[in-house]
Scaffold this active site. Structure first.
Site, PDB file in Angstrom:
ATOM      1  N   PRO A   2       0.830  -1.199   0.000  1.00  0.00           N
ATOM      2  CA  PRO A   2       0.000   0.000   0.000  1.00  0.00           C
ATOM      3  C   PRO A   2       0.868   1.254   0.000  1.00  0.00           C
ATOM      4  CG  PRO A   2      -0.797  -1.587   1.617  1.00  0.00           C
ATOM      5  CD  PRO A   2       0.528  -2.091   1.122  1.00  0.00           C
ATOM      6  N   ARG A 304      13.175  -4.326  -8.710  1.00  0.00           N
ATOM      7  CA  ARG A 304      11.738  -4.250  -8.926  1.00  0.00           C
ATOM      8  C   ARG A 304      11.505  -3.977 -10.406  1.00  0.00           C
ATOM      9  NH1 ARG A 304      10.065   0.028  -4.854  1.00  0.00           N
ATOM     10  NH2 ARG A 304      12.060  -0.447  -3.872  1.00  0.00           N
TER      11      ARG A 304
END
Length: 317
Positions: A2, A304
């Site tokens: 989140p 990532r």
């Protein structure tokens, strides 16, 4: 994980249920969810039992509960909450679900309601019977208390707060792009003073907090800046445009309940956010760029993925 919009949706949805209420009991089912608390789970229970929640404040991805005693005196500590990779705060009670579903903060969200008790780690029972569950599948997040300190600039510490006090454990992070007190010129100057990639600088929580991989990719796409451009090679005007574009993306996400790709992020009533449908670059590998039609590319960057349009976000010589 989140990011800022998702945590702000949680704050807005949770606030009506907890502000002004007293924490009657605390149940710690998984000690690892309280591992950051200096005194351990038993001490966390003792510290929270009988205290009143005066405010719910957020800066970046950190959410904290301002605490006071029964007489209204500030306790000088806050209950810190960090959702980590998969944390959720869910509200239960006779009227809690219907109240949350009808609030403006979560009305725009939808999707299936995952099992509200699976992976439950900590539960706070309030004096009106409402239960607030901290749910965390991967247990990277947690709850703990932290002493309050004064923000270095003396302004309101975060969204939902009205004074300059913030937890010591959040004092190191910068203001976020939705904070009215942020100095965008100063943030832009810090980015332009570094030779690191502009994306890594957007993700640096000490420069500006709350931005993660999703909104970094979306902001960079909006501003037509390639992810690996050195911060020092981005002009002042373009850096400010990048920050403003990233803030605009997060505001749009906030309006529709944040970004949900799976059941790991939901609002306090268990609903998913809509914003994944509006993403222009992140998660769109191989799809046409909404601006020019070129296929979106995904590359490995900083352990990532980075998504970008090779035509709109060209590498500058």
């Amino acid at each position: 994980m989140p990011e800022l919009p998702e945590v702000e949706v949680v704050r807005r949805g949770l606030a009506p249920h907890v502000i002004g209420r007293t924490i009657a009991e605390v149940e710690v089912l998984e000690p690892r969810a309280a591992r950051r608390h200096a005194g351990g789970p038993a001490d966390l229970v003792d510290q929270l039992r009988g205290v009143r929640v005066a405010a719910l404040v957020r800066r970046g991805k950190f959410l904290w509960w301002r605490l006071e005693d029964a007489g209204g005196e500030d306790l000088g500590v806050a209950l810190m909450t960090h959702l980590g990779m998969s944390g959720q705060l869910r509200v239960r009670g006779a009227d809690a679900q219907s109240d949350a579903a009808s609030s403006d903060a979560v009305a725009a969200s939808s999707g299936p309601r995952p099992d509200p008790l699976r992976h439950r780690r900590i539960t706070l029972r309030l004096d009106d019977g409402t239960l607030v569950d901290f749910i965390d599948q991967r247990i990277f997040g947690g709850l703990w208390t932290s002493p309050l300190v004064t923000a270095s600039d003396g302004q309101a510490a975060g969204m939902g707060g009205d004074d300059a006090l913030l937890p010591a454990d959040a004092a190191h992070i910068g203001r976020d792009l939705l904070d009215p007190a942020i100095d965008l010129e100063a943030v832009a100057a810090r980015i332009r003073a570094r030779s690191a990639s502009v994306k890594s600088l957007l993700l640096n929580q000490e420069i500006a907090s709350g931005i993660g991989n999703i909104y970094a990719d979306e902001g960079l796409w909006e501003a037509r800046v390639r992810y690996d451009t050195p911060g020092s090679r981005v002009s002042r005007a373009r850096t400010l445009a990048l920050l403003e574009a990233t803030a605009a993306v997060m505001r749009r996400a906030l309006e529709v309940g944040g970004t949900s790709f799976d059941a790991l992020y939901v609002n306090v009533d268990g609903r998913s956010g809509y914003f994944a449908r509006s993403l222009s670059a992140y998660g769109r590998e191989g799809e046409p760029c909404p601006r020019c039609g070129t296929a979106i590319r995904r590359v490995s960057f900083m352990n990532r993925s980075s998504h970008f349009c090779p035509a709109c976000q060209r590498k500058r010589s």
